[in-house]
Design a protein around this motif. Sequence first.
Motif, PDB file in Angstrom:
ATOM      1  N   GLN A  33       0.830  -1.210   0.000  1.00 46.95           N
ATOM      2  CA  GLN A  33       0.000   0.000   0.000  1.00 46.95           C
ATOM      3  C   GLN A  33       0.862   1.258   0.000  1.00 46.95           C
ATOM      4  O   GLN A  33       0.575   2.230  -0.713  1.00 46.95           O
ATOM      5  CB  GLN A  33      -0.921  -0.008   1.223  1.00 46.95           C
ATOM      6  N   ILE A  34       1.908   1.242   0.793  1.00 44.38           N
ATOM      7  CA  ILE A  34       2.828   2.379   0.842  1.00 44.38           C
ATOM      8  C   ILE A  34       3.509   2.553  -0.510  1.00 44.38           C
ATOM      9  O   ILE A  34       3.675   3.681  -1.001  1.00 44.38           O
ATOM     10  CB  ILE A  34       3.876   2.184   1.952  1.00 44.38           C
ATOM     11  N   GLY A  35       3.894   1.436  -1.126  1.00 41.16           N
ATOM     12  CA  GLY A  35       4.558   1.503  -2.429  1.00 41.16           C
ATOM     13  C   GLY A  35       3.704   2.161  -3.487  1.00 41.16           C
ATOM     14  O   GLY A  35       4.203   2.957  -4.302  1.00 41.16           O
ATOM     15  N   VAL A  36       2.414   1.853  -3.495  1.00 42.34           N
ATOM     16  CA  VAL A  36       1.498   2.476  -4.457  1.00 42.34           C
ATOM     17  C   VAL A  36       1.462   3.990  -4.259  1.00 42.34           C
ATOM     18  O   VAL A  36       1.559   4.771  -5.224  1.00 42.34           O
ATOM     19  CB  VAL A  36       0.078   1.882  -4.312  1.00 42.34           C
ATOM     20  N   LEU A  37       1.311   4.418  -2.996  1.00 45.94           N
ATOM     21  CA  LEU A  37       1.229   5.853  -2.707  1.00 45.94           C
ATOM     22  C   LEU A  37       2.538   6.574  -3.024  1.00 45.94           C
ATOM     23  O   LEU A  37       2.528   7.680  -3.594  1.00 45.94           O
ATOM     24  CB  LEU A  37       0.872   6.061  -1.238  1.00 45.94           C
ATOM     25  N   ALA A  84      10.996  16.052   6.420  1.00 46.37           N
ATOM     26  CA  ALA A  84      10.247  15.408   5.341  1.00 46.37           C
ATOM     27  C   ALA A  84       9.065  16.275   4.906  1.00 46.37           C
ATOM     28  O   ALA A  84       8.482  17.008   5.710  1.00 46.37           O
ATOM     29  CB  ALA A  84       9.742  14.042   5.780  1.00 46.37           C
ATOM     30  N   ASP A  85       8.732  16.184   3.640  1.00 46.73           N
ATOM     31  CA  ASP A  85       7.526  16.818   3.128  1.00 46.73           C
ATOM     32  C   ASP A  85       6.319  15.904   3.272  1.00 46.73           C
ATOM     33  O   ASP A  85       5.192  16.375   3.439  1.00 46.73           O
ATOM     34  CB  ASP A  85       7.717  17.177   1.647  1.00 46.73           C
ATOM     35  N   TYR A  86       6.577  14.591   3.179  1.00 45.19           N
ATOM     36  CA  TYR A  86       5.507  13.602   3.259  1.00 45.19           C
ATOM     37  C   TYR A  86       5.921  12.457   4.189  1.00 45.19           C
ATOM     38  O   TYR A  86       7.087  12.072   4.224  1.00 45.19           O
ATOM     39  CB  TYR A  86       5.203  12.980   1.885  1.00 45.19           C
ATOM     40  N   LEU A  87       4.941  11.918   4.909  1.00 50.49           N
ATOM     41  CA  LEU A  87       5.094  10.629   5.565  1.00 50.49           C
ATOM     42  C   LEU A  87       4.094   9.706   4.888  1.00 50.49           C
ATOM     43  O   LEU A  87       2.876   9.925   4.959  1.00 50.49           O
ATOM     44  CB  LEU A  87       4.802  10.703   7.061  1.00 50.49           C
ATOM     45  N   VAL A  88       4.600   8.677   4.225  1.00 54.34           N
ATOM     46  CA  VAL A  88       3.742   7.737   3.506  1.00 54.34           C
ATOM     47  C   VAL A  88       3.646   6.474   4.347  1.00 54.34           C
ATOM     48  O   VAL A  88       4.651   5.825   4.631  1.00 54.34           O
ATOM     49  CB  VAL A  88       4.321   7.415   2.110  1.00 54.34           C
ATOM     50  N   THR A  89       2.419   6.117   4.740  1.00 53.19           N
ATOM     51  CA  THR A  89       2.238   5.004   5.658  1.00 53.19           C
ATOM     52  C   THR A  89       0.937   4.280   5.347  1.00 53.19           C
ATOM     53  O   THR A  89       0.187   4.683   4.443  1.00 53.19           O
ATOM     54  CB  THR A  89       2.276   5.503   7.115  1.00 53.19           C
ATOM     55  N   ASP A  90       0.667   3.203   6.093  1.00 56.40           N
ATOM     56  CA  ASP A  90      -0.504   2.380   5.811  1.00 56.40           C
ATOM     57  C   ASP A  90      -1.697   2.689   6.714  1.00 56.40           C
ATOM     58  O   ASP A  90      -2.806   2.230   6.444  1.00 56.40           O
ATOM     59  CB  ASP A  90      -0.152   0.897   5.956  1.00 56.40           C
ATOM     60  N   ALA A  91      -1.483   3.443   7.794  1.00 55.02           N
ATOM     61  CA  ALA A  91      -2.562   3.744   8.735  1.00 55.02           C
ATOM     62  C   ALA A  91      -2.298   5.096   9.395  1.00 55.02           C
ATOM     63  O   ALA A  91      -1.144   5.513   9.515  1.00 55.02           O
ATOM     64  CB  ALA A  91      -2.656   2.648   9.798  1.00 55.02           C
ATOM     65  N   PRO A  92      -3.340   5.775   9.841  1.00 53.54           N
ATOM     66  CA  PRO A  92      -3.136   7.070  10.496  1.00 53.54           C
ATOM     67  C   PRO A  92      -2.263   6.940  11.743  1.00 53.54           C
ATOM     68  O   PRO A  92      -2.404   5.983  12.505  1.00 53.54           O
ATOM     69  CB  PRO A  92      -4.558   7.505  10.859  1.00 53.54           C
ATOM     70  N   LEU A 105       0.293  10.689   4.111  1.00 58.04           N
ATOM     71  CA  LEU A 105      -0.428  10.001   3.035  1.00 58.04           C
ATOM     72  C   LEU A 105      -0.713   8.574   3.474  1.00 58.04           C
ATOM     73  O   LEU A 105       0.196   7.812   3.808  1.00 58.04           O
ATOM     74  CB  LEU A 105       0.407   9.986   1.759  1.00 58.04           C
ATOM     75  N   THR A 106      -1.984   8.206   3.494  1.00 57.80           N
ATOM     76  CA  THR A 106      -2.419   6.840   3.817  1.00 57.80           C
ATOM     77  C   THR A 106      -3.375   6.360   2.723  1.00 57.80           C
ATOM     78  O   THR A 106      -3.902   7.182   1.964  1.00 57.80           O
ATOM     79  CB  THR A 106      -3.119   6.785   5.177  1.00 57.80           C
ATOM     80  N   PRO A 107      -3.619   5.066   2.643  1.00 60.39           N
ATOM     81  CA  PRO A 107      -4.541   4.558   1.602  1.00 60.39           C
ATOM     82  C   PRO A 107      -5.921   5.195   1.672  1.00 60.39           C
ATOM     83  O   PRO A 107      -6.587   5.333   0.645  1.00 60.39           O
ATOM     84  CB  PRO A 107      -4.601   3.054   1.907  1.00 60.39           C
ATOM     85  N   ALA A 108      -6.351   5.600   2.861  1.00 62.16           N
ATOM     86  CA  ALA A 108      -7.692   6.176   3.005  1.00 62.16           C
ATOM     87  C   ALA A 108      -7.717   7.689   2.786  1.00 62.16           C
ATOM     88  O   ALA A 108      -8.786   8.286   2.731  1.00 62.16           O
ATOM     89  CB  ALA A 108      -8.240   5.860   4.394  1.00 62.16           C
ATOM     90  N   SER A 109      -6.519   8.309   2.685  1.00 65.97           N
ATOM     91  CA  SER A 109      -6.496   9.775   2.579  1.00 65.97           C
ATOM     92  C   SER A 109      -6.753  10.249   1.165  1.00 65.97           C
ATOM     93  O   SER A 109      -6.681   9.495   0.214  1.00 65.97           O
ATOM     94  CB  SER A 109      -5.144  10.297   3.066  1.00 65.97           C
TER      95      SER A 109
END
Length: 270
Positions: A92-96, A241-249, A266-270
Motif C-alpha cells: 500500500q505504501i509503495g502504491v502511494l 520530510a515533506d511527506y510521511l507515507v504510511t498504511d494507517a493514520p 499520506l495513507t490509503p484512506a487519505s
Amino acid sequence: MSTTIDSSSRRLPAGRKAELAAYVAETGQVTVANLAERFDVSPDTIRRDLDQLDADGVLIRTHGGAISLQAVPRPDTGLDVRLRLQTQAKDQIGVLAAGLVHDGAAIMINAGTTTLATARHLTDHRDLTIATNSLRLATELNPMAFRDLYVFGGVVRLSAQGTVGPVAFPAHSGADRDIRCDLALIGVGAVSADAGYSTSNLGEATMMREMMDRSARVAVLADSTKFGRRLFAQIADLGRADYLVTDAPPPPDLAEALREADVEVLTPAS
C-alpha cells in the motif's frame, strides 16, 4: 482397563504445532533450541514443525528459528525475512509513494523492503534517473522505467543488501560531482514525535540524511509498526520530510507533531 493421560506426556503433533504457532505469534522471534526445550521434543522435530508452519504461511522460518508474521524485526534480521513481513502494508505504501514520482524525475531511494515495494510500482513510469544504495533495487525495477540507474559505493551491509558510504560519485579529477534530485524516497526504521526519524545503523542514518539534503522534496516511508519507536541513530527531525507515507493514520501525539512540522501524511484512506 481404563487409560489415563498424564499431563506431562508429549502432545500430539497437530496440537503441538498449534501451540508452537501461538507461542511464536506471542513471542515474536524464537530459536529452535528455545522451542525444543519448551515443548520437550528434539530440535529436528521442531525444525520439521517450523518448516511446515512456514509452508502453511503461519510464520516465517529463519536461520536457527522463526519469526512471527506480525513481529517487528530485529536490526540484524536479513532482507529476505523482512520482505515477508507487513507485506500488505508495504505494498500500500509503495502504491502511494510511486504516485509522488513524475516521469523524467531524478530520485534517490535508500535500501530497504518498503522502498523495494515502491520500486515494483514504478513499472509504468518512464525516463527516471535513480540513485540508490540498494544492491537489490535493479532486480525489482522495470528496465523501461529508468534512463539511468546509479548505485552509491561504500561498505556492503549484507543484512540490508545495500551499501553504506558517501552520497557522491567522484569525477575523473577526483573531486565529487554535485548531485541534486527532485525527490528522495527514504524508508526508515522508526518514527516518533520527539526523536523524529531513526534507524539502527549510524552509517545508514548519515547516508539517509544526506540523501534528504540533496533532494528538493522528501518522502519518508514507514508502516504503522514503526510509530512511537526510537532506534539508535537519528536520521532527521520530523519536519525534514515533506511527506510521511504510511498504511494507517498515526496515533494522536504523533499526528499532532507531524501537523506542527508541516508534514503531509499520506495513507490509503487519505
